[in-house]
Design a protein around this motif. Structure first.
Motif, PDB file in Angstrom:
ATOM      1  N   LEU A   8      -4.318   3.242 -13.890  1.00 20.15           N
ATOM      2  CA  LEU A   8      -3.790   2.348 -13.071  1.00 20.15           C
ATOM      3  C   LEU A   8      -4.352   1.108 -12.998  1.00 20.15           C
ATOM      4  O   LEU A   8      -5.768   1.010 -13.042  1.00 20.15           O
ATOM      5  N   LEU A   9      -3.715  -0.124 -13.277  1.00 20.69           N
ATOM      6  CA  LEU A   9      -4.418  -1.442 -13.338  1.00 20.69           C
ATOM      7  C   LEU A   9      -4.057  -2.196 -12.086  1.00 20.69           C
ATOM      8  O   LEU A   9      -2.424  -2.264 -12.242  1.00 20.69           O
ATOM      9  N   VAL A  10      -4.756  -2.486 -11.156  1.00 17.90           N
ATOM     10  CA  VAL A  10      -4.151  -3.415 -10.085  1.00 17.90           C
ATOM     11  C   VAL A  10      -4.335  -4.933 -10.517  1.00 17.90           C
ATOM     12  O   VAL A  10      -5.514  -5.217 -10.750  1.00 17.90           O
ATOM     13  N   PHE A  11      -3.264  -5.546 -10.815  1.00 20.40           N
ATOM     14  CA  PHE A  11      -3.583  -6.736 -11.042  1.00 20.40           C
ATOM     15  C   PHE A  11      -3.266  -7.514  -9.821  1.00 20.40           C
ATOM     16  O   PHE A  11      -2.245  -7.810  -9.282  1.00 20.40           O
TER      17      PHE A  11
ATOM     18  N   LEU B  48       1.921   7.102  -6.702  1.00 22.88           N
ATOM     19  CA  LEU B  48       0.868   7.765  -7.072  1.00 22.88           C
ATOM     20  C   LEU B  48       0.997   9.265  -7.027  1.00 22.88           C
ATOM     21  O   LEU B  48       0.300  10.072  -7.465  1.00 22.88           O
ATOM     22  N   LEU B  49       2.109   9.517  -6.213  1.00 24.96           N
ATOM     23  CA  LEU B  49       2.296  11.048  -5.791  1.00 24.96           C
ATOM     24  C   LEU B  49       3.229  11.510  -6.976  1.00 24.96           C
ATOM     25  O   LEU B  49       3.671  12.658  -7.161  1.00 24.96           O
ATOM     26  N   GLU B  50       4.085  10.474  -7.772  1.00 28.32           N
ATOM     27  CA  GLU B  50       4.968  10.931  -8.675  1.00 28.32           C
ATOM     28  C   GLU B  50       4.385  11.857  -9.868  1.00 28.32           C
ATOM     29  O   GLU B  50       3.451  11.324 -10.479  1.00 28.32           O
ATOM     30  N   GLU B  51       4.926  13.259  -9.945  1.00 26.80           N
ATOM     31  CA  GLU B  51       4.504  13.932 -10.996  1.00 26.80           C
ATOM     32  C   GLU B  51       4.444  13.269 -12.235  1.00 26.80           C
ATOM     33  O   GLU B  51       3.406  13.594 -13.305  1.00 26.80           O
ATOM     34  N   ARG B  52       5.466  12.583 -12.769  1.00 26.22           N
ATOM     35  CA  ARG B  52       5.396  12.061 -14.169  1.00 26.22           C
ATOM     36  C   ARG B  52       4.403  10.857 -14.196  1.00 26.22           C
ATOM     37  O   ARG B  52       4.511  10.338 -15.508  1.00 26.22           O
ATOM     38  N   LEU B  53       3.881  10.428 -13.151  1.00 25.77           N
ATOM     39  CA  LEU B  53       2.814   9.254 -13.443  1.00 25.77           C
ATOM     40  C   LEU B  53       1.484   9.914 -13.323  1.00 25.77           C
ATOM     41  O   LEU B  53       0.631   9.037 -13.250  1.00 25.77           O
TER      42      LEU B  53
ATOM     43  N   HIS C  74      -6.064   9.105 -10.001  1.00 25.58           N
ATOM     44  CA  HIS C  74      -6.003   8.435 -11.313  1.00 25.58           C
ATOM     45  C   HIS C  74      -7.070   7.541 -11.645  1.00 25.58           C
ATOM     46  O   HIS C  74      -7.738   7.169 -10.540  1.00 25.58           O
ATOM     47  N   LYS C  75      -7.554   7.328 -12.548  1.00 22.49           N
ATOM     48  CA  LYS C  75      -8.415   6.316 -12.999  1.00 22.49           C
ATOM     49  C   LYS C  75      -7.817   4.872 -12.646  1.00 22.49           C
ATOM     50  O   LYS C  75      -6.723   4.740 -13.188  1.00 22.49           O
TER      51      LYS C  75
ATOM     52  N   ARG D 187       0.659  -1.142   0.129  1.00 22.42           N
ATOM     53  CA  ARG D 187       0.141   0.014  -0.005  1.00 22.42           C
ATOM     54  C   ARG D 187       0.761   1.562   0.015  1.00 22.42           C
ATOM     55  O   ARG D 187       0.737   2.186  -0.764  1.00 22.42           O
ATOM     56  N   GLU D 188       1.826   1.152   0.979  1.00 26.97           N
ATOM     57  CA  GLU D 188       2.770   2.410   0.877  1.00 26.97           C
ATOM     58  C   GLU D 188       3.394   2.832  -0.332  1.00 26.97           C
ATOM     59  O   GLU D 188       3.663   3.764  -0.858  1.00 26.97           O
ATOM     60  N   GLU D 189       3.987   1.679  -0.994  1.00 28.26           N
ATOM     61  CA  GLU D 189       4.623   1.914  -2.229  1.00 28.26           C
ATOM     62  C   GLU D 189       3.937   2.322  -3.445  1.00 28.26           C
ATOM     63  O   GLU D 189       4.263   3.028  -4.080  1.00 28.26           O
ATOM     64  N   LEU D 190       2.645   1.829  -3.479  1.00 36.27           N
ATOM     65  CA  LEU D 190       1.607   2.164  -4.408  1.00 36.27           C
ATOM     66  C   LEU D 190       1.261   3.660  -4.113  1.00 36.27           C
ATOM     67  O   LEU D 190       1.298   4.429  -5.093  1.00 36.27           O
TER      68      LEU D 190
END
Ligand SMILES: Nc1nc2c(ncn2[C@@H]2O[C@H](COP(=O)(O)OP(=O)(O)OP(=O)(O)O)[C@@H](O)[C@H]2O)c(=O)[nH]1
Ligand SMILES: [Mg+2]
Length: 191
Positions: free
Chosen positions: A128-131, A118-123, A158-159, A111-114
């Motif tokens: 986002l697809l969570v598999f 998601l805070l990364e500006e370039r992303l 993010h969608k 959860r933390e890493e994700l």
């Protein structure tokens, strides 16, 4: 002239997926299964993986940087890897976050890493697809449980979507890619 046009069109059709997740989540196995390669001989990835496949009339490039590799348990090493991994954020249409449905112990890390990603500006522009992988294993976490424990419903930037899958049986891998490509088509007018 025609060939230049054709090249331009081909180039436009390329979409870029960045696949990340904790080590051992099944990233390599998922890509191998999608490519119809043998999935019985996968070992931890040390380097960077890049694969291009033709899918739904376009080309899809999947990049998996060597990331979050905790095999060494070395925090310093992880930081180094993470800064290296940032080189791959650019031009990402879709982020696929792979979760090991059997790894209850590290769901907090996951959860933390994700959340950090998601805070990364370039992303910011990426979907986002969570598999939720390894759902062939009995007693694995359910989709609802993971959705709750990763705080997915709190994501507003993010969608996103979550799909239970299995790299072993192939369950939902194509469906996931279809979602990703359809979304890119809708958003980016790629095709
Ligand atoms: N039962 C089951 N096992 C899986 C599945 N996907 C992967 N595995 C197993 O999980 C282990 C890790 O798979 P990898 O594909 O190497 O995981 P990874 O995310 O690439 O790991 P790193 O390269 O270390 O980051 C292997 O033993 C796989 O056989 C799955 O869907 N079901
Ligand atoms: Mg791997």
């Amino acid at each position: 002239m025609l060939s230049i046009l054709r090249k331009a069109r081909l180039k436009d059709k390329e979409m870029r997926i960045l696949m990340l997740g904790l080590d051992n989540a099944g990233k390599t196995t998922i890509v191998k299964r999608i490519m119809n390669e043998d999935v019985t001989t996968v070992s931890p990835t040390l380097g960077f993986i890049i694969k291009t496949i033709d899918f739904m009339g376009g080309s899809v490039t999947i990049r998996i940087p060597a990331i979050l590799t905790r095999h060494s348990g070395d925090v310093g090493g992880q930081k180094t890897l993470r800064s290296y991994w940032k080189n791959y954020f650019e031009k990402t249409d879709t982020l696929i976050w792979v979760v090991d449905a059997t790894d209850r112990l590290r769901v907090g890390d996951c959860r933390e890493e994700l959340a950090g990603l998601l805070l990364e500006e370039r992303l910011m522009g990426a979907t986002l697809l969570v598999f939720l992988n390894k759902t062939d294993v009995e007693q694995c976490m359910s989709e609802d449980e993971v959705r709750e424990r990763l705080g997915l419903d709190l994501i507003k930037t993010h969608k996103w979507t979550i799909l239970p899958c299995s790299a072993m049986t192939g369950r939902n891998l194509n469906e996931g890619l279809e979602w990703v490509v359809q979304d890119a088509k809708d958003r980016l007018f790629l095709y």
